[in-house]
Design a protein around this motif. Structure first.
Motif, PDB file in Angstrom:
ATOM      1  N   GLN A 144       0.824  -1.205   0.000  1.00  0.00           N
ATOM      2  CA  GLN A 144       0.000   0.000   0.000  1.00  0.00           C
ATOM      3  C   GLN A 144       0.859   1.257   0.000  1.00  0.00           C
ATOM      4  OE1 GLN A 144      -3.290  -0.063  -0.285  1.00  0.00           O
ATOM      5  NE2 GLN A 144      -3.437   2.169  -0.320  1.00  0.00           N
ATOM      6  N   LEU A 145       1.963   1.228   0.719  1.00  0.00           N
ATOM      7  CA  LEU A 145       2.849   2.391   0.752  1.00  0.00           C
ATOM      8  C   LEU A 145       3.435   2.679  -0.630  1.00  0.00           C
ATOM      9  CD1 LEU A 145       5.163   3.599   3.461  1.00  0.00           C
ATOM     10  CD2 LEU A 145       6.230   3.151   1.257  1.00  0.00           C
ATOM     11  N   LEU A 146       3.772   1.642  -1.373  1.00  0.00           N
ATOM     12  CA  LEU A 146       4.308   1.850  -2.719  1.00  0.00           C
ATOM     13  C   LEU A 146       3.249   2.426  -3.648  1.00  0.00           C
ATOM     14  CD1 LEU A 146       6.457  -1.397  -3.086  1.00  0.00           C
ATOM     15  CD2 LEU A 146       7.250   0.928  -2.614  1.00  0.00           C
ATOM     16  N   VAL A 147       2.001   2.013  -3.474  1.00  0.00           N
ATOM     17  CA  VAL A 147       0.912   2.610  -4.260  1.00  0.00           C
ATOM     18  C   VAL A 147       0.788   4.097  -3.935  1.00  0.00           C
ATOM     19  CG1 VAL A 147      -1.597   2.641  -4.576  1.00  0.00           C
ATOM     20  CG2 VAL A 147      -0.374   0.453  -4.505  1.00  0.00           C
ATOM     21  N   GLU A 148       0.855   4.434  -2.655  1.00  0.00           N
ATOM     22  CA  GLU A 148       0.749   5.837  -2.247  1.00  0.00           C
ATOM     23  C   GLU A 148       1.927   6.649  -2.760  1.00  0.00           C
ATOM     24  OE1 GLU A 148      -0.423   8.404   1.745  1.00  0.00           O
ATOM     25  OE2 GLU A 148       0.269   6.338   1.963  1.00  0.00           O
ATOM     26  N   ALA A 149       3.113   6.053  -2.760  1.00  0.00           N
ATOM     27  CA  ALA A 149       4.286   6.751  -3.293  1.00  0.00           C
ATOM     28  C   ALA A 149       4.084   7.103  -4.766  1.00  0.00           C
ATOM     29  CB  ALA A 149       5.526   5.887  -3.113  1.00  0.00           C
ATOM     30  N   ASP A 150       3.491   6.198  -5.524  1.00  0.00           N
ATOM     31  CA  ASP A 150       3.214   6.472  -6.937  1.00  0.00           C
ATOM     32  C   ASP A 150       2.206   7.602  -7.089  1.00  0.00           C
ATOM     33  OD1 ASP A 150       4.952   4.585  -8.006  1.00  0.00           O
ATOM     34  OD2 ASP A 150       3.444   2.990  -8.008  1.00  0.00           O
ATOM     35  N   GLN A 151       1.165   7.567  -6.272  1.00  0.00           N
ATOM     36  CA  GLN A 151       0.141   8.608  -6.351  1.00  0.00           C
ATOM     37  C   GLN A 151       0.711   9.981  -6.028  1.00  0.00           C
ATOM     38  OE1 GLN A 151      -2.650   6.973  -3.545  1.00  0.00           O
ATOM     39  NE2 GLN A 151      -3.708   5.716  -5.082  1.00  0.00           N
ATOM     40  N   LEU A 152       1.620  10.039  -5.077  1.00  0.00           N
ATOM     41  CA  LEU A 152       2.203  11.319  -4.673  1.00  0.00           C
ATOM     42  C   LEU A 152       3.146  11.899  -5.716  1.00  0.00           C
ATOM     43  CD1 LEU A 152       2.938  10.634  -0.891  1.00  0.00           C
ATOM     44  CD2 LEU A 152       1.317  12.304  -1.809  1.00  0.00           C
ATOM     45  N   LEU A 153       3.626  11.082  -6.634  1.00  0.00           N
ATOM     46  CA  LEU A 153       4.537  11.586  -7.666  1.00  0.00           C
ATOM     47  C   LEU A 153       3.898  12.710  -8.473  1.00  0.00           C
ATOM     48  CD1 LEU A 153       6.078   8.247  -9.030  1.00  0.00           C
ATOM     49  CD2 LEU A 153       7.231   9.971  -7.631  1.00  0.00           C
ATOM     50  N   GLU A 154       2.582  12.660  -8.610  1.00  0.00           N
ATOM     51  CA  GLU A 154       1.874  13.661  -9.421  1.00  0.00           C
ATOM     52  C   GLU A 154       1.393  14.854  -8.611  1.00  0.00           C
ATOM     53  OE1 GLU A 154       1.994  13.214 -12.631  1.00  0.00           O
ATOM     54  OE2 GLU A 154       3.010  11.312 -12.218  1.00  0.00           O
ATOM     55  N   ALA A 155       1.639  14.861  -7.318  1.00  0.00           N
ATOM     56  CA  ALA A 155       1.178  15.974  -6.478  1.00  0.00           C
ATOM     57  C   ALA A 155       1.950  17.241  -6.807  1.00  0.00           C
ATOM     58  CB  ALA A 155       1.351  15.627  -5.005  1.00  0.00           C
ATOM     59  N   PRO A 156       1.285  18.400  -6.851  1.00  0.00           N
ATOM     60  CA  PRO A 156       2.004  19.653  -7.109  1.00  0.00           C
ATOM     61  C   PRO A 156       2.961  19.958  -5.966  1.00  0.00           C
ATOM     62  CG  PRO A 156      -0.249  20.103  -6.421  1.00  0.00           C
ATOM     63  CD  PRO A 156      -0.164  18.625  -6.623  1.00  0.00           C
ATOM     64  N   PRO A 157       4.067  20.638  -6.256  1.00  0.00           N
ATOM     65  CA  PRO A 157       5.020  20.973  -5.186  1.00  0.00           C
ATOM     66  C   PRO A 157       4.345  21.805  -4.094  1.00  0.00           C
ATOM     67  CG  PRO A 157       5.984  21.367  -7.346  1.00  0.00           C
ATOM     68  CD  PRO A 157       4.536  21.093  -7.576  1.00  0.00           C
ATOM     69  N   LEU A 158       4.804  21.631  -2.901  1.00  0.00           N
ATOM     70  CA  LEU A 158       4.255  22.366  -1.768  1.00  0.00           C
ATOM     71  C   LEU A 158       4.607  23.843  -1.861  1.00  0.00           C
ATOM     72  CD1 LEU A 158       5.072  19.782   1.024  1.00  0.00           C
ATOM     73  CD2 LEU A 158       2.778  20.458   0.279  1.00  0.00           C
TER      74      LEU A 158
END
Length: 686
Positions: A144-158
């Motif tokens: 599950q953590l690896l799935v979340e890591a993939d999803q976060l790759l597309e998050a805009p920079p903070l």
């Protein structure tokens, strides 16, 4: 003469006024930077500062002379002028820099020269993968953590966007993102996670600052970049390392040195800020220590000297004064700090040996009911919620049964589609053994003493429908405390019948002009309905506030009984106030005795509940989730029973409490000034 922290010191014994009795020192505690002789004090030559242990006051030595409650320090001698204060312990500081002179040795002497060295070492990752081969829950967690890591790759920079006076939400999101990417990089052997983490770190060090006016924000951001820099060190090229390291120093460590030099209040307070700030800064210092040793030494010395303050509150039994919710915050950073110095320096500074600290893991289990909800006194939510620090304690103590509820919460979170993951901390603290068994060896009746004493009773550890009572003493002037002395929560048949409304959002109140942190007797904090005694499961006299400085205490506890002296809480309102809990099986009787009331004084007994309540004379029937609880006012008691909505004043800042009622007993004091209220609780199925 005895060398203490690099200074010459002299020890004296209490004696008649004017007498100078030099004695040999008995043990200098390197871990706490404190001198403990039979009646200890110590003084230093040169310009040294002193802070009284257990006292918030600070003093500085100027021109080699200062007076401390009848003691005069002059040059290398310390003379007693009076016998008024026979025992004083002083902690030595270095005034010239504003930072501790302790420890005398170089804190970087044992620094591990390679990366990673903050929290983990290189062998950690293959060992974690090996554990997952025999632990299905851990394997699911990693996937599950690896799935979340993939999803976060597309998050805009903070971006540097504050909420009110805080940047904390940005710092926490930075920690979440960077730590997940850094973990995924090692578990999946995928460079793209390191590349995205590098880009995020470069973005964060472009901020104008990390909001040092609210230093938690700086500390948590420093921790985030410490993990990214250290864990991904071998993925970063030389230019990236230098850029990120300089950013950590400029925006995290240097502002911390300046703050500590200016007597940063959080460095010497016994609240969660102390642990979070010093813990996050320690991680940052260790990450960059090989290339920025000067600032790292200053941080580590200050951290080692200051952390006993935050640790002191666990004594003696592990009850965290700010409540179970804040235990999960301050203690997480305490665990991070311990593991960081272990992995980076090969020592723990004996922090985990502080009285009450290790027992706090068991205390947290005691303060969690069979429903998985906390006894959420002080500023906290009742949950259930995952507590990462519990995984550290299960591993540290070799007691995986402490996770008997946490593993279920983790499983539930991992199984909920679209829910935010648990982050990395339970993962890196995963114990060697796994079990879903309840901790049957823990007592079913337990008293936790300390700043905020708590008593807990339960009929079983393994039955989710067990009877559970948790009640508290203490005082309202503690950090994050409410005016809730004598309050309690009650569970039976899988239902929490008596509840605590919890806190109201800080920003919500601060944005409306509420001085939330003014906890003086007439402070603005007590205008908040959820924080004062009127909304808690306790007593109120003449609609007045409890005495903020009055400390309630347990006077008796056995396997089925607890007695609390509430008299100091009602000083000036009643002479004596006693609360008595008595348990028989799954039934409970709660008796309150008040004496010395003014004739005609109004006494209100309150219990908050989410149940549907029907009143029939002296009996209330509570119904919730298909279960029933009978609450009966004893026929010999004063007052009458009724139910009202848990509505706060209509003042524009108090939050509503939908779905919650207050079961109350109102009584008038007779000419004798004595009132007794006895209420019986009996759960039974419909």
């Amino acid at each position: 003469m005895q060398k203490v922290c690099g200074f010459e010191a002299i020890f004296i014994r209490s004696g008649p006024a004017g007498r100078r009795d030099e004695v040999s020192p008995v043990g200098v505690s390197q871990a706490g930077a404190k001198c403990r002789a039979r009646h200890p004090v110590y003084a230093g030559t040169d310009r040294a500062g002193f802070r009284l242990a257990g006292n918030k006051s600070s003093y500085r030595l100027t021109d080699k002379k200062a007076v401390f409650f009848g003691f005069v320090i002059n040059g290398m001698k310390l003379f007693r002028l009076t016998s008024r204060f026979p025992i004083i312990t002083l902690t030595l500081l270095l005034c010239g820099s504003g930072l501790s002179a302790y420890p005398a040795e170089d804190p970087l002497k044992t620094l591990k020269p390679t990366h990673p060295r903050v929290l983990i070492e290189a062998h950690h990752w293959p060992a974690l993968k090996a554990k997952a081969e025999t632990d299905p829950l851990l394997a699911q967690y990693i996937a599950q953590l690896l799935v979340e890591a993939d999803q976060l790759l597309e998050a805009p920079p903070l971006e540097r966007r504050k909420q009110g006076r805080r940047l904390l939400s940005v710092s926490r999101e930075a920690f979440r993102r960077i730590s997940i990417w850094a973990t995924a990089r090692h578990l999946a052997d995928e460079p793209r996670y390191a590349e995205r983490a590098e880009a995020e770190m470069r973005q964060l060090i472009q901020f104008s600052d990390w909001n040092p006016s609210h230093f938690l924000d700086v500390a948590e951001m420093t921790a985030a970049l410490a993990i990214g820099y250290d864990w991904l060190y071998n993925d970063l090229d030389a230019a990236a390392r230098e850029t990120i390291r300089k950013g950590i120093v400029r925006l995290g460590l240097t502002p911390a040195v300046q703050a500590i030099r200016n007597d940063a209040w959080w460095a010497s307070r016994d609240i969660n800020w102390n642990q979070v700030c010093l813990g996050g800064l320690t991680m940052g210092a260790l990450a960059v220590a090989d290339e920025s040793p000067e600032v790292a030494r200053k941080i580590l010395r200050a951290a080692r000297e200051g952390i006993p303050n935050g640790l002191s509150v666990y004594a003696p039994d592990g009850v965290y004064p700010e409540g179970p919710g804040y235990w999960g915050y301050g203690t997480v950073y305490q665990c991070l700090m311990i593991d960081a110095v272990r992995s980076g320096l090969g020592t723990s500074w004996d922090m985990e040996k502080t009285p009450g600290f290790l027992p706090s893991g068991r205390a947290q289990v005691q303060l969690t009911g069979p429903t998985g909800r906390f006894f959420n006194f002080s500023d906290g939510r009742e949950g259930p919620s995952l507590q990462a620090a519990m995984f550290w304690f299960a591993r540290e103590l070799g007691e995986p049964e402490l996770l008997y509820q946490q593993r279920g919460l983790l499983q539930s979170r991992l199984s909920r589609e679209g829910s935010r993951g648990p982050g990395i901390l339970p993962l890196i603290w995963w114990p060697d053994k796994a079990t879903d068994a309840a901790p049957a060896s823990l007592p079913r009746a337990w008293l936790g003493e300390g700043h905020t004493p708590v008593a807990v009773f339960r009929s079983s550890w393994s039955d989710p429908d067990a009877f559970y009572l948790a009640c508290k003493a203490g005082k309202g002037s503690e950090s994050h405390a409410h005016l809730d002395a004598g309050s309690f929560v009650l569970e039976a048949d899988g239902v929490r019948w008596a509840v605590d409304l919890g806190h109201q959002g800080y920003h919500d109140l601060e944005s409306k002009g509420i001085q939330l942190w003014d906890n003086s007797q007439n402070g603005n904090r007590w205008d908040v309905f959820r924080l004062n005694n009127r909304s808690h499961n306790t007593l109120t006299i003449n609609d007045q506030l409890h005495r903020v400085d009055g400390r309630a205490r347990f006077t008796y506890i056995d396997e089925s009984t607890a007695k609390i002296d509430l008299s100091p809480v009602f000083k000036g309102q009643a002479e004596k106030v006693w609360r008595h809990f008595e348990i028989t099986g799954h039934n409970m009787t709660l008796t309150d005795n008040l004496q010395g009331l003014e004739p005609g004084a109004k006494v209100r007994w309150t219990m908050a509940t989410r149940a549907d309540v029907a009143i029939d004379g002296a009996q209330a029937t509570l119904r919730q989730d298909g279960k029933r609880m009978q609450v009966t006012l004893d026929s010999q008691s004063d007052g009458r029973l009724k139910v009202i909505p848990a509505d706060p004043p209509d003042d524009g800042f108090n939050a509503a409490n939908p779905g919650t009622s207050l079961l109350i007993v109102d009584a008038l004091a007779p000419d004798s000034g004595a009132v007794t209220i006895e209420v019986q609780f009996k759960p039974n199925d419909l």
